[in-house]
Motif scaffolding. Structure first.
Motif, mmCIF file in Angstrom:
data_model
loop_
_atom_site.group_PDB
_atom_site.id
_atom_site.type_symbol
_atom_site.label_atom_id
_atom_site.label_comp_id
_atom_site.label_asym_id
_atom_site.label_seq_id
_atom_site.Cartn_x
_atom_site.Cartn_y
_atom_site.Cartn_z
ATOM 1 N N UNK A 603 0.790 -1.218 0.000
ATOM 2 C CA UNK A 603 0.000 0.000 0.000
ATOM 3 C C UNK A 603 0.831 1.282 0.000
ATOM 4 N N UNK A 604 1.851 1.310 0.851
ATOM 5 C CA UNK A 604 2.564 2.580 1.011
ATOM 6 C C UNK A 604 3.422 2.921 -0.193
ATOM 7 N N UNK A 605 3.695 1.927 -1.066
ATOM 8 C CA UNK A 605 4.508 2.223 -2.254
ATOM 9 C C UNK A 605 3.645 2.430 -3.486
ATOM 10 N N UNK A 606 2.344 2.374 -3.315
ATOM 11 C CA UNK A 606 1.498 2.306 -4.498
ATOM 12 C C UNK A 606 0.520 3.456 -4.528
ATOM 13 N N UNK A 607 0.282 3.919 -5.748
ATOM 14 C CA UNK A 607 -0.807 4.866 -5.927
ATOM 15 C C UNK A 607 -1.398 4.556 -7.292
ATOM 16 N N UNK A 608 -2.575 3.974 -7.289
ATOM 17 C CA UNK A 608 -3.146 3.516 -8.554
ATOM 18 C C UNK A 608 -3.410 4.686 -9.490
ATOM 19 N N UNK A 609 -3.771 5.816 -8.904
ATOM 20 C CA UNK A 609 -4.066 6.969 -9.757
ATOM 21 C C UNK A 609 -2.839 7.382 -10.571
ATOM 22 N N UNK A 610 -1.683 7.374 -9.917
ATOM 23 C CA UNK A 610 -0.452 7.751 -10.611
ATOM 24 C C UNK A 610 -0.173 6.779 -11.756
ATOM 25 N N UNK A 611 -0.352 5.510 -11.473
ATOM 26 C CA UNK A 611 -0.129 4.516 -12.531
ATOM 27 C C UNK A 611 -1.089 4.731 -13.697
ATOM 28 N N UNK A 612 -2.355 4.883 -13.357
ATOM 29 C CA UNK A 612 -3.388 5.070 -14.374
ATOM 30 C C UNK A 612 -3.049 6.273 -15.252
ATOM 31 N N UNK A 613 -2.723 7.382 -14.586
ATOM 32 C CA UNK A 613 -2.455 8.592 -15.358
ATOM 33 C C UNK A 613 -1.192 8.457 -16.197
ATOM 34 N N UNK A 614 -0.228 7.752 -15.655
ATOM 35 C CA UNK A 614 1.009 7.545 -16.413
ATOM 36 C C UNK A 614 0.755 6.703 -17.661
ATOM 37 N N UNK A 615 -0.030 5.661 -17.519
ATOM 38 C CA UNK A 615 -0.306 4.784 -18.663
ATOM 39 C C UNK A 615 -1.060 5.501 -19.765
ATOM 40 N N UNK A 616 -1.916 6.440 -19.390
ATOM 41 C CA UNK A 616 -2.781 7.067 -20.390
ATOM 42 C C UNK A 616 -2.355 8.497 -20.710
ATOM 43 N N UNK A 617 -1.199 8.882 -20.223
ATOM 44 C CA UNK A 617 -0.737 10.259 -20.382
ATOM 45 C C UNK A 617 -0.724 10.751 -21.836
ATOM 46 N N UNK A 618 -0.195 9.957 -22.783
ATOM 47 C CA UNK A 618 -0.103 10.480 -24.159
ATOM 48 C C UNK A 618 -1.457 10.844 -24.754
ATOM 49 N N UNK A 619 -2.539 10.256 -24.245
ATOM 50 C CA UNK A 619 -3.856 10.548 -24.813
ATOM 51 C C UNK A 619 -4.344 11.945 -24.432
ATOM 52 N N UNK A 620 -3.638 12.582 -23.489
ATOM 53 C CA UNK A 620 -4.131 13.874 -23.012
ATOM 54 C C UNK A 620 -3.966 14.968 -24.063
#
Lengths: 730, 108
Positions: A603-620
């Motif tokens: 838990x303390x090393x993870x942030x799903x939001x950051x991962x999600x946004x990183x994976x989909x960043x180019x679509x922005x």
């Protein structure tokens, strides 16, 4: 200071003489003793340096005498200094004349092994030019070897030119640098090279006519044949490389190439069979072991970076590589039958999917677009794209008899737009030529270009629409070019997300939102874009028919056409099937999560939001389709899981997933019934069918409560399809 | 209230920095005054050209940038010679471990 003065007197006279012989500008004084005495006054760990020099600078220094960093260290190891060509020739280390056929075969095969290693990303200095014979081919007396050496120069020159020109390589793919003074023989022309090779080839051929009478001559006879095959192969390989790389008369050249390539294949088969006729072929070494090869010969030419230890491929593997290269060239020549852009683009993507070598990749690039904006060196790339847009959605402005483009302004807008398309689609084709990992990076940058194209397409459509509605036969022109660009954008988005599976970038606990994005948005948008194109074309047909109706002649013909129309039927079916497959995966993954079978990061090393946004960043970059942010994803997830105010069970998720895979299977079956013309499509459908069917069964079992209490994570097996795994339970 | 607190914080940060600066300066002066003769000599050689012979016979020439107690020497813009009369090969920034140094020469 006094001590320094003392040391001045300690000038070592011998040393001075030595230094003056090669560096007159220096006046060296021995300070060894003083130096070693002075350093003892430093503390442990204390560095003595200027204020301008810090620990950070010190970090980037190469450590001498460390074999991992010091390339020059190997040069002075042992007593054998590397020979130069002349030294080796005088001392008899290499023979210049009177080589036996098996010696020449060994040298030729080893040279090919070096060329292949070069093509796999090593430097020329450490591969091909470790062959001393190539340093001074003009001094070789043996004719066969000499001509072969000349030909090797020409071949590497052609290869290098082709790869540099296509420029689809990165440092990990290919090194174009020529170290040292190895000049590629500019004074020997292409014709001269070929005629010299032909001469040698015929000579060898003549010898091979004398039939063997005893064991001794039989061996000679077979060696002769093996040598003949090698020279003939070399000649034809060179011819292929020059013909394919030429801009002029490309189509004719390529049909000539096909014959040459077939002959090359025949010869390389003989070479593979006779690889053991070369000397010392059975020894396994990291570097060619035959006369004339010295791995150390260019060690001092290497740049002061970390030494790269070059392992040269074994001869047999190198020849097999050449065999595959020839086969890939054969595929490349087939590009000429694709005159429409969409077909060509699919060809490029399919070719890249097989991870071809750098040379064949580059060759495809320069065959299709030998000069920017000229497809096959003949057709204007903008015109090809105009045809592509016309075939895709039939924009009224591009139809024959359309009066829209008689408007000066409208024509300028359309021409500008197509010009920009040519740039962006050119970059797209080039992107598909890069290695698979780099492609993903480059795709991310392309989205910005496509966003601009979308914007422009919208404006051009708007202008044409206004113009068209004012005209005699008003026809809507909204979202024509726009849909065409959107279609390509969406395909790229899908490619970008899927490539993450192929490159093994995603962790299993990320799969669910990747599949969700594909299932819920991208494939839906894609299907709707194609459907719009489909209806637009139908309208266009009706429109042109009603016009033709007055002449009343071709009615029967166009009706027949209408029956076979709906050109997008197969493509729509495929994308729908893929959408259901992604839906199935998404449901299955949510089910696994509910059952606690997906291992999650701490838990303390993870942030799903950051991962999600990183994976989909180019679509922005893109406005259409609008990017979907993490908050919406979570809302969606919660809505799904807590349907109707009751907590969803994993069984219901498995059940939904099961249904989706079943629907996908039905779609794929229907697609297969359409008898797709392209064999690649058929293979793709069959692979997907296998994935859908197997996962259907797995989810059905899970729905029935199979292994309900197991917390073992499921295995996702990508061996059947590189993007869509088969779920396995252990 | 808030601004007042901020100002206070700001002040304390400032004073801390000043102290730190003061300390640093004092320390530097101490080093300069008390530096031993050996260190002074080494310091006088900094940025001069050195020629180092290594245990494997290679010769390196370059600008003397840094050293430590174990005679590990860092040379900048270094060239490598296989023997006295051979062609140089440019290496750039190198670190020569003290245990591999045979002789050191200084250009004067």
């Amino acid at each position: 200071m006094a001590r320094l003065m003392e040391e001045q007197n300690l000038i070592d006279m011998n040393d001075e003489k030595e230094t003056s012989s090669y560096q007159n500008s220096f006046n060296w004084v021995d300070i060894t003793q003083g130096f070693f005495e002075s350093i003892t006054e430093l503390e442990l760990g204390e560095l003595l340096h200027d204020e301008l020099f810090g620990l950070f600078d010190a970090m980037s220094a190469i450590e001498m005498m460390d074999p991992k960093m010091d390339a020059g260290m190997l040069c002075n190891r042992g007593n054998s200094k590397p020979y130069t060509f002349s030294q080796a020739a005088i001392t008899g280390v290499i023979k210049l004349d009177g080589l036996s056929p098996s010696e020449i075969i060994g040298i030729i095969d080893s040279t090919y092994a070096c060329i292949v290693s070069w093509l796999e990303g090593h430097s020329l200095a450490q591969t091909v030019f470790t062959n001393l014979y190539l340093h001074k081919p003009d001094q070789i007396i043996d004719k066969t070897l000499k001509i072969f050496c000349y030909a090797v120069y020409k071949i590497i020159e052609e290869i290098r030119e082709c790869i540099v020109k296509a420029s689809v390589y990165e440092e990990e793919d290919f090194q174009s640098v020529m170290y040292g003074g190895y000049k590629l023989q500019p004074d020997i022309t292409e014709q001269k090279t070929i005629s010299m090779l032909r001469e040698v080839e015929e000579e060898l051929h003549r010898k091979s006519r004398i039939k063997p009478v005893d064991d001794e001559t039989e061996r000679e006879y077979n060696d002769g044949l093996a040598l003949y095959a090698r020279i003939r192969f070399t000649k034809m390989l060179y011819q292929v490389l020059t013909l394919m790389g030429r801009k002029e008369q490309l189509q004719q050249n390529l049909s000539g190439c096909q014959r040459l390539l077939c002959n090359c294949s025949d010869m390389i088969q003989i070479m593979i069979k006779t690889v053991n006729r070369g000397v010392k072929a059975d020894e396994i070494t990291n570097h060619p072991n035959v006369m004339g090869f010295d791995p150390m010969t260019n060690q001092r030419l290497l740049p002061p970076t970390f030494p790269r230890y070059t392992k040269i491929k074994p001869r047999i593997e190198a020849l097999e590589y050449m065999d595959e290269l020839i086969n890939r060239f054969k595929i490349v020549t087939k590009i000429t039958s694709y005159n429409n852009f969409h077909g060509a683009l699919d060809f490029f993507l399919e070719f890249s999917r097989q991870s071809p070598c750098i040379l064949s990749r580059s060759m495809l690039q320069i065959v299709y677009l030998p000069t920017a904006n000229r497809v096959f060196g003949v057709h204007n790339f903008s015109d090809i794209l105009k045809d592509a847009a016309r075939n895709f959605i039939a924009p009224p402005a591009l139809m024959p008899k359309s009066v829209l483009l008689q408007n000066h302004q409208a024509k300028e807008f359309v021409d500008n737009f197509l010009g920009h398309c040519a740039n962006v689609f050119g970059t797209l084709l080039q992107t598909s030529g890069h290695n698979r990992a780099r492609q993903r990076d480059r795709l991310a940058y392309l989205f910005e270009n496509f966003a601009n194209l979308q914007d422009e397409a919208e404006r051009v459509d708007g202008y044409l629409h206004a113009l068209s509605m004012k005209g005699d036969s008003p026809r809507p022109h909204l979202a024509c070019f726009g849909t065409w660009i959107l279609y390509h954008t969406l395909r790229l988005m899908v490619m970008y997300l899927l490539s993450g599976f192929e490159l093994e970038l995603y962790s299993v606990h990320e799969y669910h939102y990747i599949f969700w994005y594909l299932y819920e948005f991208l494939y839906v948008w894609l299907v709707s874009a194609i459907t719009r194109a489909d209806t637009f074309i139908l309208e266009q047909d009706i429109h042109s028919e009603s016009h033709k109706g007055r002449s009343g002649k071709k009615n029967a013909k166009s009706k027949k056409k209408k029956a076979t129309a709906r050109p997008y039927h197969l493509e729509i079916l495929m994308y729908q099937a893929l959408q259901y497959i992604c839906g199935g995966f998404y449901k299955a993954l949510v089910g696994f999560r509910l059952d606690g079978r997906i291992p999650l990061p701490e838990n303390q090393f993870d942030c799903e939001r950051v991962r999600y946004e990183h994976r989909l960043l180019p679509f922005s970059y893109l406005l259409t389709p609008p990017p979907v942010n993490y908050k919406k994803f979570i809302e969606y997830m919660n809505a799904q899981v807590n349907k109707k105010n009751e907590k969803a069970t994993s069984e219901s998720q498995y059940f939904d997933g099961c249904r989706y895979f079943h629907q996908a299977k039905n779609m794929l079956d229907r697609a297969l019934e359409l008898n797709p013309a392209n064999s690649n499509t058929v293979n793709e459908i069959n692979d997907l069918l296998k994935v859908a069917k197997t996962n259907f069964i797995v989810l059905k079992l899970l729905n029935g409560g199979h292994k309900k209490d197991s917390k073992e994570p499921p295995i996702f097996d990508f061996s059947c399809h590189q993007h869509f795994p088969i779920i396995k339970l252990t | 209230m808030d601004t007042h607190e901020q100002n206070q914080n700001f002040d304390t940060i400032m004073t801390n920095e000043e102290k730190f600066n003061e300390n640093g300066e004092i320390k530097n002066e101490v080093i300069n005054i008390n530096e031993s003769a050996g260190k002074q000599k080494l310091r006088s050689w900094l940025n001069r050209h050195l020629r180092i012979k290594m245990t494997d016979g290679r010769i390196l020439t370059g600008a003397f940038l840094c050293t430590d107690r174990d005679a590990n020497v860092i040379l900048g813009l270094c060239s490598e010679y296989l023997s006295e009369n051979s062609e140089p090969r440019a290496l750039g920034l190198v670190m020569v471990p003290g245990r591999h140094i045979v002789t050191i020469h200084l250009d004067i």
